[in-house]
Design an enzyme around this catalytic site. Structure first.
Site, short mmCIF file in Angstrom:
data_model
loop_
_atom_site.label_atom_id
_atom_site.label_comp_id
_atom_site.label_asym_id
_atom_site.label_seq_id
_atom_site.Cartn_x
_atom_site.Cartn_y
_atom_site.Cartn_z
N GLY A 122 3.89 1.30 18.28
CA GLY A 122 3.04 0.15 18.08
C GLY A 122 3.83 -1.01 17.52
N GLY A 175 3.24 -4.98 15.19
CA GLY A 175 2.36 -5.87 14.46
C GLY A 175 3.11 -7.13 14.09
N GLY A 176 2.55 -7.88 13.17
CA GLY A 176 3.14 -9.14 12.77
C GLY A 176 4.49 -9.01 12.10
N MET A 177 4.72 -7.89 11.42
CA MET A 177 5.96 -7.72 10.68
C MET A 177 7.02 -6.92 11.41
SD MET A 177 4.83 -7.12 6.75
CE MET A 177 6.42 -6.45 6.38
N VAL A 198 7.01 -0.35 15.37
CA VAL A 198 7.01 1.04 14.90
C VAL A 198 7.51 1.93 16.04
CG1 VAL A 198 5.62 2.90 13.94
CG2 VAL A 198 5.10 0.53 13.34
N LYS A 249 9.87 2.08 11.10
CA LYS A 249 9.26 0.75 11.20
C LYS A 249 10.39 -0.25 11.02
CE LYS A 249 5.52 -2.11 9.48
NZ LYS A 249 4.35 -2.15 8.56
N ASP A 301 -5.56 -3.48 3.88
CA ASP A 301 -5.68 -3.51 5.34
C ASP A 301 -6.19 -2.17 5.87
OD1 ASP A 301 -5.55 -4.69 7.86
OD2 ASP A 301 -3.43 -4.17 8.15
#
Length: 162
Positions: A20, A22-24, A27, A42, A136
């Protein structure tokens, strides 16, 4: 090289495939060549990798998760950098996110939902006792292993208090 990422981090973690993003970061499912086990890496995204704000947040996530030891929280094994690539190595949870389960199965029975809620609350209670707020919690960040046990993941925007 795998796109913008090396195929192996620090001559130890072989990146196998993206789980996956995300913004940061991204993964990856990975393999720890030293301990001969599957892990998750990550990796801080290249687009934010040089941004001091994101580097600070990434470091905070690493410290926050590493300070927690609870059966319902994903464990951190290692962190580091390989050149200009920062990464966190975590426990690989074989299964699916609660989000994926809800999409495939729909509404879960009340007994299952209640059991998951108890375990998630125990994990969050453990974090709160150590001064960490997740910030979150959502189905995508709740991982269910093959036995149906839940693990809270992604402390990327967590906050420390006290």
């Amino acid at each position: 090289m795998l796109g913008d990422y090396p195929s192996t981090l620090s001559d130890r973690y072989r990146l196998l495939g993206v789980i996956g993003s995300g913004g940061m970061g991204v993964v990856w499912r990975a393999f720890d060549n030293t301990l001969q086990r599957q892990v998750v890496c990550k990796v801080l995204s290249g687009s934010v990798g040089h941004d001091p704000t994101f580097q600070k947040r990434f470091g905070r996530e690493t410290r926050h998760i590493a300070s927690l030891s609870h059966p319902n929280i994903v464990m951190v094994y290692d962190s580091g950098t390989d050149g200009d690539v920062a990464y966190i190595v975590m426990e690989y949870v074989q299964g699916a996110s609660l989000r994926q389960v809800l999409v495939s199965e729909g509404v879960l029975p009340i007994s299952v939902t209640a059991a998951l809620a108890v375990d998630v609350l125990a994990a969050l209670g453990h974090a709160h006792e150590r001064g960490i707020v997740h910030r979150d919690v959502k189905p995508a960040n709740l991982l269910l292993d093959s036995g149906g046990n839940v693990k809270v993941a992604d402390f990327g925007i967590s906050k420390s208090f006290g």
